[in-house]
Write a protein that holds these residues in place. Structure first.
Motif, PDB file in Angstrom:
ATOM      1  N   PRO A   1       1.389  -0.748   0.167  1.00 26.21           N
ATOM      2  CA  PRO A   1       0.110   0.040  -0.154  1.00 26.21           C
ATOM      3  C   PRO A   1       1.078   1.446   0.040  1.00 26.21           C
TER       4      PRO A   1
ATOM      5  N   THR B   1       7.920  -7.279   8.674  1.00 24.88           N
ATOM      6  CA  THR B   1       6.873  -6.064   9.025  1.00 24.88           C
ATOM      7  C   THR B   1       6.704  -6.850  10.818  1.00 24.88           C
TER       8      THR B   1
ATOM      9  N   GLY C   1      -6.146  -5.656  11.473  1.00 25.59           N
ATOM     10  CA  GLY C   1      -5.906  -5.953   9.377  1.00 25.59           C
ATOM     11  C   GLY C   1      -5.610  -7.986   9.612  1.00 25.59           C
TER      12      GLY C   1
ATOM     13  N   GLY D   1      -5.179  -8.562   6.116  1.00 21.72           N
ATOM     14  CA  GLY D   1      -4.663  -8.283   4.786  1.00 21.72           C
ATOM     15  C   GLY D   1      -2.739  -8.087   4.576  1.00 21.72           C
ATOM     16  N   GLY D   2      -2.029  -7.866   4.542  1.00 22.15           N
ATOM     17  CA  GLY D   2      -0.410  -8.667   4.258  1.00 22.15           C
ATOM     18  C   GLY D   2      -0.161  -8.126   5.232  1.00 22.15           C
ATOM     19  N   VAL D   3       0.461  -7.396   6.085  1.00 27.51           N
ATOM     20  CA  VAL D   3       1.243  -7.655   7.083  1.00 27.51           C
ATOM     21  C   VAL D   3       0.075  -8.779   8.052  1.00 27.51           C
TER      22      VAL D   3
ATOM     23  N   SER E   1     -12.926  -8.264   8.645  1.00 24.83           N
ATOM     24  CA  SER E   1     -14.473  -8.267   8.500  1.00 24.83           C
ATOM     25  C   SER E   1     -14.928  -9.557   8.174  1.00 24.83           C
TER      26      SER E   1
ATOM     27  N   LYS F   1     -13.648 -12.317   5.723  1.00 21.96           N
ATOM     28  CA  LYS F   1     -12.295 -12.867   6.790  1.00 21.96           C
ATOM     29  C   LYS F   1     -12.218 -13.907   7.034  1.00 21.96           C
TER      30      LYS F   1
ATOM     31  N   TYR G   1     -14.793  -6.463  12.926  1.00 31.22           N
ATOM     32  CA  TYR G   1     -14.534  -4.447  13.032  1.00 31.22           C
ATOM     33  C   TYR G   1     -16.025  -4.585  12.516  1.00 31.22           C
TER      34      TYR G   1
ATOM     35  N   THR H   1      -2.105  -2.784  12.585  1.00 33.16           N
ATOM     36  CA  THR H   1      -1.648  -2.210  10.746  1.00 33.16           C
ATOM     37  C   THR H   1      -2.376  -0.763  10.656  1.00 33.16           C
ATOM     38  N   LEU H   2      -3.651  -1.004  11.160  1.00 31.18           N
ATOM     39  CA  LEU H   2      -4.463   0.526  10.907  1.00 31.18           C
ATOM     40  C   LEU H   2      -4.361   1.982  10.659  1.00 31.18           C
TER      41      LEU H   2
ATOM     42  N   ALA I   1       2.259  -0.316  12.771  1.00 37.32           N
ATOM     43  CA  ALA I   1       3.727   0.331  11.907  1.00 37.32           C
ATOM     44  C   ALA I   1       2.728   1.087  11.285  1.00 37.32           C
TER      45      ALA I   1
ATOM     46  N   ILE J   1       7.015   1.453  14.160  1.00 29.53           N
ATOM     47  CA  ILE J   1       8.033   0.590  13.505  1.00 29.53           C
ATOM     48  C   ILE J   1       8.528   0.994  12.198  1.00 29.53           C
TER      49      ILE J   1
ATOM     50  N   VAL K   1       9.601  -0.785   9.294  1.00 26.23           N
ATOM     51  CA  VAL K   1      10.556  -2.316   8.891  1.00 26.23           C
ATOM     52  C   VAL K   1      11.809  -1.743   8.107  1.00 26.23           C
TER      53      VAL K   1
ATOM     54  N   HIS L   1      -9.063  -2.697   1.626  1.00 27.95           N
ATOM     55  CA  HIS L   1      -9.715  -4.754   1.799  1.00 27.95           C
ATOM     56  C   HIS L   1      -8.939  -5.293   1.128  1.00 27.95           C
ATOM     57  N   LEU L   2      -8.069  -5.773   1.084  1.00 28.17           N
ATOM     58  CA  LEU L   2      -7.151  -6.941   0.836  1.00 28.17           C
ATOM     59  C   LEU L   2      -7.518  -7.833   1.740  1.00 28.17           C
TER      60      LEU L   2
HETATM   61  N1  LIG Z   1       6.103   0.748   9.311  1.00 28.03           N
HETATM   62  C1  LIG Z   1       6.006   0.125   8.629  1.00 28.03           C
HETATM   63  O1  LIG Z   1       7.259  -0.614   8.596  1.00 28.03           O
HETATM   64  C2  LIG Z   1       5.393  -1.150   7.687  1.00 28.03           C
HETATM   65  C3  LIG Z   1       5.374  -1.829   6.596  1.00 28.03           C
HETATM   66  C4  LIG Z   1       4.787  -2.118   6.698  1.00 28.03           C
HETATM   67  C5  LIG Z   1       2.719  -2.030   6.287  1.00 28.03           C
HETATM   68  N2  LIG Z   1       2.578  -0.892   7.068  1.00 28.03           N
HETATM   69  C6  LIG Z   1       1.415  -0.108   6.511  1.00 28.03           C
HETATM   70  O2  LIG Z   1       1.168  -0.882   7.297  1.00 28.03           O
HETATM   71  C7  LIG Z   1      -0.612  -0.853   6.660  1.00 28.03           C
HETATM   72  C8  LIG Z   1      -1.044  -2.175   6.368  1.00 28.03           C
HETATM   73  O3  LIG Z   1      -0.039  -2.859   6.023  1.00 28.03           O
HETATM   74  P1  LIG Z   1      -0.489  -4.170   4.167  1.00 28.03           P
HETATM   75  O4  LIG Z   1       0.138  -4.385   3.594  1.00 28.03           O
HETATM   76  O5  LIG Z   1      -1.427  -5.730   5.615  1.00 28.03           O
HETATM   77  O6  LIG Z   1      -2.190  -3.393   4.195  1.00 28.03           O
HETATM   78  P2  LIG Z   1      -3.262  -4.317   2.649  1.00 28.03           P
HETATM   79  O7  LIG Z   1      -3.085  -5.654   3.016  1.00 28.03           O
HETATM   80  O8  LIG Z   1      -4.358  -3.391   2.809  1.00 28.03           O
HETATM   81  O9  LIG Z   1      -4.426  -4.812   4.281  1.00 28.03           O
HETATM   82  C9  LIG Z   1      -5.066  -3.872   5.550  1.00 28.03           C
HETATM   83  C10 LIG Z   1      -6.490  -5.296   6.102  1.00 28.03           C
HETATM   84  O10 LIG Z   1      -6.786  -4.244   7.380  1.00 28.03           O
HETATM   85  C11 LIG Z   1      -8.758  -4.323   6.648  1.00 28.03           C
HETATM   86  N3  LIG Z   1      -9.295  -3.693   7.399  1.00 28.03           N
HETATM   87  C12 LIG Z   1      -8.857  -2.747   7.242  1.00 28.03           C
HETATM   88  N4  LIG Z   1     -10.109  -1.394   7.735  1.00 28.03           N
HETATM   89  C13 LIG Z   1     -10.026  -2.381   9.020  1.00 28.03           C
HETATM   90  C14 LIG Z   1     -10.872  -2.166  11.177  1.00 28.03           C
HETATM   91  N5  LIG Z   1     -11.474  -1.272  10.758  1.00 28.03           N
HETATM   92  N6  LIG Z   1     -10.154  -3.417  11.200  1.00 28.03           N
HETATM   93  C15 LIG Z   1      -9.431  -4.551  10.996  1.00 28.03           C
HETATM   94  N7  LIG Z   1      -9.430  -4.470   9.987  1.00 28.03           N
HETATM   95  C16 LIG Z   1      -9.265  -3.912   8.744  1.00 28.03           C
HETATM   96  C17 LIG Z   1      -8.955  -4.590   5.223  1.00 28.03           C
HETATM   97  O11 LIG Z   1     -10.069  -5.522   5.210  1.00 28.03           O
HETATM   98  P3  LIG Z   1     -11.247  -5.265   5.781  1.00 28.03           P
HETATM   99  O12 LIG Z   1     -11.384  -4.036   5.719  1.00 28.03           O
HETATM  100  O13 LIG Z   1     -11.372  -5.975   4.376  1.00 28.03           O
HETATM  101  O14 LIG Z   1     -11.180  -6.232   7.019  1.00 28.03           O
HETATM  102  C18 LIG Z   1      -7.106  -5.233   4.682  1.00 28.03           C
HETATM  103  O15 LIG Z   1      -7.404  -6.542   4.924  1.00 28.03           O
HETATM  104  C19 LIG Z   1      -0.502  -0.337   5.840  1.00 28.03           C
HETATM  105  O16 LIG Z   1      -0.659   1.960   5.881  1.00 28.03           O
HETATM  106  C20 LIG Z   1       0.781  -0.456   5.339  1.00 28.03           C
HETATM  107  O17 LIG Z   1       1.449   1.061   4.235  1.00 28.03           O
HETATM  108  C21 LIG Z   1       3.545   0.540   7.623  1.00 28.03           C
END
Ligand SMILES: NC(=O)c1ccc[n+]([C@@H]2O[C@H](COP(=O)([O-])OP(=O)(O)OC[C@H]3O[C@@H](n4cnc5c(N)ncnc54)[C@H](OP(=O)(O)O)[C@@H]3O)[C@@H](O)[C@H]2O)c1
Length: 310
Positions: free
Chosen positions: A41, A128, A149, A152-154, A174, A177, A192, A210-211, A232, A254, A256, A299-300
């Motif tokens: 993302p 991460t 979350g 999602g990816g993380v 959700s 999932k 949620y 992760t949110l 994150a 964090i 990463v 919503h991945l």
């Molecule tokens: N700081 C760092 O070094 C670092 C490293 C990696 C990633 N990140 C950040 O971490 C975040 C997550 O990354 P990702 O790759 O995991 O993103 P992602 O793949 O888009 O996953 C986000 C997930 O959260 C779910 N979601 C949305 N709203 C929600 C809620 N209120 N409660 C629970 N789940 C919810 C989404 O699906 P549903 O809504 O369908 O449930 C989705 O599955 C991003 O902002 C990314 O930039 C930061």
């Protein structure tokens, strides 16, 4: 070689395929022929300018990659080795490309159990989750861990790492999932969209956020005394950190980094059958704009990956 670049900030349509000179490996580096590129993302936020980490275009996005070493100016690898990693993060690695020059230290051998597509999906989210739960969070057997979350990816990798560490894992996701995250080992799923986790969850040792947004603040009440929130996403807000500390909790943000030790630990979990990577969809390299549209939609479930035939 072909790269994906952009001349201006904007929507997915700004991403275009262009020709560029092949990068050259320096001593200590390898030249990798890229087979697959994992998307994150963050790259959508760099593309549209919301997060100006790489400055102004033109630039080439991308870190997560899996491929084959073509030239090795290092004792660590030989031509033909299959490698993966997230080199140079957060400096530009130009990984949306057919070939990438990268420090050998930022790559590790690809496990046979993972395809290039799966391996390319793992580094950023895997590291991460590992750095958040293990290096910072110190999760141990018997701990109660809340992964926000989880679909999602993380999140989907974090659930599996926490289970492999012997933790009891709760996750927010959700309803669509639920089956997915339960299949990864989640012991309790909080939908949620219907239930406020802050009302129903207690006695957590480590929260992995992760949110961002108000999730961090609202997670304070679910921690046991001495518990630790690792985010994150949220910015390090001095006032918020002070409130965690005043309540006897810990707060860590964090960022990463491309730690090869962590990558090898992820490989070990893959080898033990304790970690798998879910790829929601793959797109051919040329269809990067469609892949970014999927990222933009949120919503991945797991990861999105670009594939190359080079
Ligand atoms: N700081 C760092 O070094 C670092 C490293 C990696 C990633 N990140 C950040 O971490 C975040 C997550 O990354 P990702 O790759 O995991 O993103 P992602 O793949 O888009 O996953 C986000 C997930 O959260 C779910 N979601 C949305 N709203 C929600 C809620 N209120 N409660 C629970 N789940 C919810 C989404 O699906 P549903 O809504 O369908 O449930 C989705 O599955 C991003 O902002 C990314 O930039 C930061």
């Amino acid at each position: 070689m072909r790269v994906i670049t952009q001349q201006k900030l904007g929507g997915p349509e700004v991403l275009t395929v262009a020709d560029a000179p092949e990068p050259r490996a320096l001593p200590t580096e390898v030249l990798v022929r890229v087979k697959a590129i994992g998307l994150n993302p963050l790259e959508a936020r760099l593309r549209d300018g919301e997060f100006p980490l790489l400055g102004q275009p033109p630039f080439v996005l991308g870190w997560d990659l899996s491929g084959v070493v073509e030239e090795a100016l290092t004792w660590r690898f030989r031509p033909g080795d299959e490698v993966f990693g997230m080199p140079l993060f957060p400096r530009a690695a130009n990984a949306y490309a057919e070939a990438v020059a990268a420090p050998a230290l930022h790559l590790v051998g690809k496990p046979k159990e993972l395809s290039h597509v799966e391996a390319a999906a793992l580094p950023v989210v895997g590291l991460t989750a590992w750095q958040g739960l293990v290096d910072l969070g110190g999760v141990a057997a018997g701990d109660r861990v809340l992964v926000h979350g989880g679909g999602g990816g993380v999140g989907h990798v974090a659930i599996q790492i926490a289970k492999a560490l012997g933790a009891q894992v709760l996750t927010t996701a959700s309803e669509s999932k639920r089956e997915f995250v339960e299949g990864l080992g989640a012991d309790e799923v909080i939908d949620y969209t219907k239930v406020d986790f802050a009302e129903v969850v207690r006695d957590i040792d480590v929260v992995l956020d992760t949110l961002g947004g108000d999730t961090v603040e609202r997670s304070l009440g679910v921690l046991r005394p001495g518990g630790h929130l690792v985010t994150a996403v949220a910015e390090e807000d001095t006032e918020l950190i002070g409130r965690f500390e005043a309540a006897g909790m810990r707060f860590s943000g964090i960022a990463v980094d491309p730690d090869p030790v962590g990558l090898r630990n992820l490989v070990a979990l893959v080898d033990q059958g304790k970690l798998r990577v879910h790829v929601q969809e793959t797109f051919p390299f040329e269809r990067v704009a469609d892949a970014h549209r999927l990222l933009d939609g949120g919503h991945l479930q797991g990861k999105v990956v670009l594939t190359l035939n080079s």
